[in-house]
Scaffold this active site. Structure first.
Site, PDB file in Angstrom:
ATOM      1  N   ASN A  10       5.921  -8.795  -7.555  1.00 15.55           N
ATOM      2  CA  ASN A  10       4.502  -9.118  -7.723  1.00 15.55           C
ATOM      3  C   ASN A  10       4.004  -8.419  -8.984  1.00 15.55           C
ATOM      4  O   ASN A  10       3.907  -7.197  -9.018  1.00 15.55           O
ATOM      5  CB  ASN A  10       3.743  -8.607  -6.480  1.00 15.55           C
ATOM      6  N   LYS A  12       1.104  -8.520 -10.278  1.00 15.77           N
ATOM      7  CA  LYS A  12      -0.330  -8.180 -10.199  1.00 15.77           C
ATOM      8  C   LYS A  12      -1.045  -8.618 -11.489  1.00 15.77           C
ATOM      9  O   LYS A  12      -0.700  -9.638 -12.061  1.00 15.77           O
ATOM     10  CB  LYS A  12      -0.515  -6.689  -9.923  1.00 15.77           C
ATOM     11  N   HIS A  96      -2.513 -10.133   0.466  1.00 11.87           N
ATOM     12  CA  HIS A  96      -2.031  -8.870  -0.113  1.00 11.87           C
ATOM     13  C   HIS A  96      -3.081  -7.791   0.116  1.00 11.87           C
ATOM     14  O   HIS A  96      -4.286  -8.079   0.128  1.00 11.87           O
ATOM     15  CB  HIS A  96      -1.776  -9.062  -1.611  1.00 11.87           C
ATOM     16  N   GLU A  98      -4.374  -5.661  -1.708  1.00 11.75           N
ATOM     17  CA  GLU A  98      -5.434  -5.565  -2.727  1.00 11.75           C
ATOM     18  C   GLU A  98      -6.474  -6.671  -2.536  1.00 11.75           C
ATOM     19  O   GLU A  98      -7.656  -6.482  -2.816  1.00 11.75           O
ATOM     20  CB  GLU A  98      -4.804  -5.584  -4.132  1.00 11.75           C
ATOM     21  N   GLU A 168       3.623  -4.362   4.320  1.00  4.16           N
ATOM     22  CA  GLU A 168       3.296  -3.461   3.224  1.00  4.16           C
ATOM     23  C   GLU A 168       2.266  -2.435   3.700  1.00  4.16           C
ATOM     24  O   GLU A 168       1.055  -2.704   3.645  1.00  4.16           O
ATOM     25  CB  GLU A 168       2.718  -4.257   2.051  1.00  4.16           C
ATOM     26  N   GLY A 174       1.838   1.297  -4.471  1.00  3.69           N
ATOM     27  CA  GLY A 174       1.458   1.870  -5.763  1.00  3.69           C
ATOM     28  C   GLY A 174       1.229   3.369  -5.717  1.00  3.69           C
ATOM     29  O   GLY A 174       0.676   3.942  -6.650  1.00  3.69           O
ATOM     30  N   SER A 214       6.081   0.829  -2.893  1.00  6.50           N
ATOM     31  CA  SER A 214       6.816   1.799  -3.713  1.00  6.50           C
ATOM     32  C   SER A 214       8.338   1.649  -3.621  1.00  6.50           C
ATOM     33  O   SER A 214       9.056   2.647  -3.617  1.00  6.50           O
ATOM     34  CB  SER A 214       6.367   3.222  -3.384  1.00  6.50           C
TER      35      SER A 214
HETATM   36  C1  PEP Z   1       2.912  -4.785  -4.072  1.00  8.62           C
HETATM   37  O1  PEP Z   1       2.191  -5.015  -5.026  1.00  8.62           O
HETATM   38  O2  PEP Z   1       3.046  -5.652  -3.192  1.00  8.62           O
HETATM   39  C2  PEP Z   1       3.595  -3.489  -3.981  1.00  8.62           C
HETATM   40  C3  PEP Z   1       4.337  -3.246  -2.927  1.00  8.62           C
HETATM   41  O3  PEP Z   1       3.407  -2.604  -5.022  1.00  8.62           O
HETATM   42  P1  PEP Z   1       4.283  -1.263  -5.343  1.00  8.62           P
HETATM   43  O4  PEP Z   1       5.748  -1.686  -5.272  1.00  8.62           O
HETATM   44  O5  PEP Z   1       3.870  -0.876  -6.721  1.00  8.62           O
HETATM   45  O6  PEP Z   1       3.961  -0.259  -4.306  1.00  8.62           O
END
Ligand code: PEP
Length: 250
Positions: A10, A12, A96, A98, A168, A174, A214
């Site tokens: 992703n 973003k 997601h 976010e 997630e 992040g 992460s």
């Molecule tokens: C994501 O954007 O779905 C995500 C898991 O980000 P990160 O790997 O940076 O934690």
């Protein structure tokens, strides 16, 4: 049971157009395809058409990071399922964290997007996960229950099979704080149990459940070893050719 394995990135709201092209060209050049694995990138929507055409003859599929649930109309700033398809994308990220926590997307909107995606033949990748305070209060399973039941409301069993789920935990996205493989496995088992209650054994056993939060080259091996982790959704580490290849070529 042999389940689909999906390795997804992703992007973003990162990358200029030329950086996005450079990234996808690097990924296409360096991928060592493993039989039975599917690969997906979710670029920013202005680049979706171009990145989809660069991936057309590669193992990478593309997806949009978000869309509205209506086909067209006076919805300034939104993109529709028709446009997502028209850009050559075959997947859509829905819910997601976010979207849920920065843009206050509700379970009801998530549900409408899931149904719109299915109507248009776009595979939904449904994101679910708890906040840190919810985990600390022991509410992880009830949050997953609410998000999953909300997202699948009114979805027929035959369509439920088209959806993948990305677990997630919000506190791991992040932040550099990855869930341990055991924590992720436990949450994935809870998700499978919810799916069993909703749709029965066969759908629960078949739904691909990805871990996200992460994921990095140094923690991927422990995660993909787990029985119920069917791939990963990667944010930050999918933005560089080397780190994403180190994850998806594992
Ligand atoms: C994501 O954007 O779905 C995500 C898991 O980000 P990160 O790997 O940076 O934690």
């Amino acid at each position: 049971m042999k389940r689909r394995k999906i390795f997804a990135g992703n992007w973003k709201m990162f990358k200029t157009y030329s950086e996005a092209v450079e990234l996808v060209n690097g990924l296409n050049a360096g991928l060592k395809k493993t039989e039975g694995r599917e690969y997906v990138v979710f670029p920013p929507s202005p680049y979706l058409r171009e990145i989809s055409s660069l991936c057309a003859s590669s193992p990478f599929e593309t997806g949009a990071q978000n869309m509205y649930f209506e086909n067209q109309g006076a919805f300034t700033g939104e993109i529709s399922p028709v446009m997502v398809k028209d850009c050559g994308a075959s997947l859509i990220l829905i819910g997601h964290s976010e979207r849920r926590h920065v843009f206050h997307e509700t379970d009801e909107e998530v549900n409408k997007k899931v149904k719109a995606a299915i109507t248009h033949g776009i595979q939904p990748m449904l994101c679910v996960g708890e906040l840190l305070e919810e985990r600390e209060k022991g509410e992880t399973v009830s949050v997953l229950n609410r998000q999953i039941r909300g997202a699948y409301a009114g979805v027929e069993k035959s369509d439920a099979a088209k959806i993948s789920i990305a677990y997630e935990p919000v506190w791991a996205i992040g932040t550099g704080k990855v869930a341990t493989p055991e924590m992720a496995e436990e949450a994935h088992m809870s998700i499978r149990a919810i799916m069993k209650e909703l749709y029965g054994d066969d759908i629960a056993a078949a739904v691909p459940i990805l871990y996200g939060g992460s994921v990095k080259p140094d923690n991927i091996a422990g995660l993909v070893k787990m029985e119920n982790i069917d791939g990963v959704l990667v944010g930050g580490a999918s933005l560089e050719v080397k780190s994403f290849l180190d994850i998806i070529n594992v």
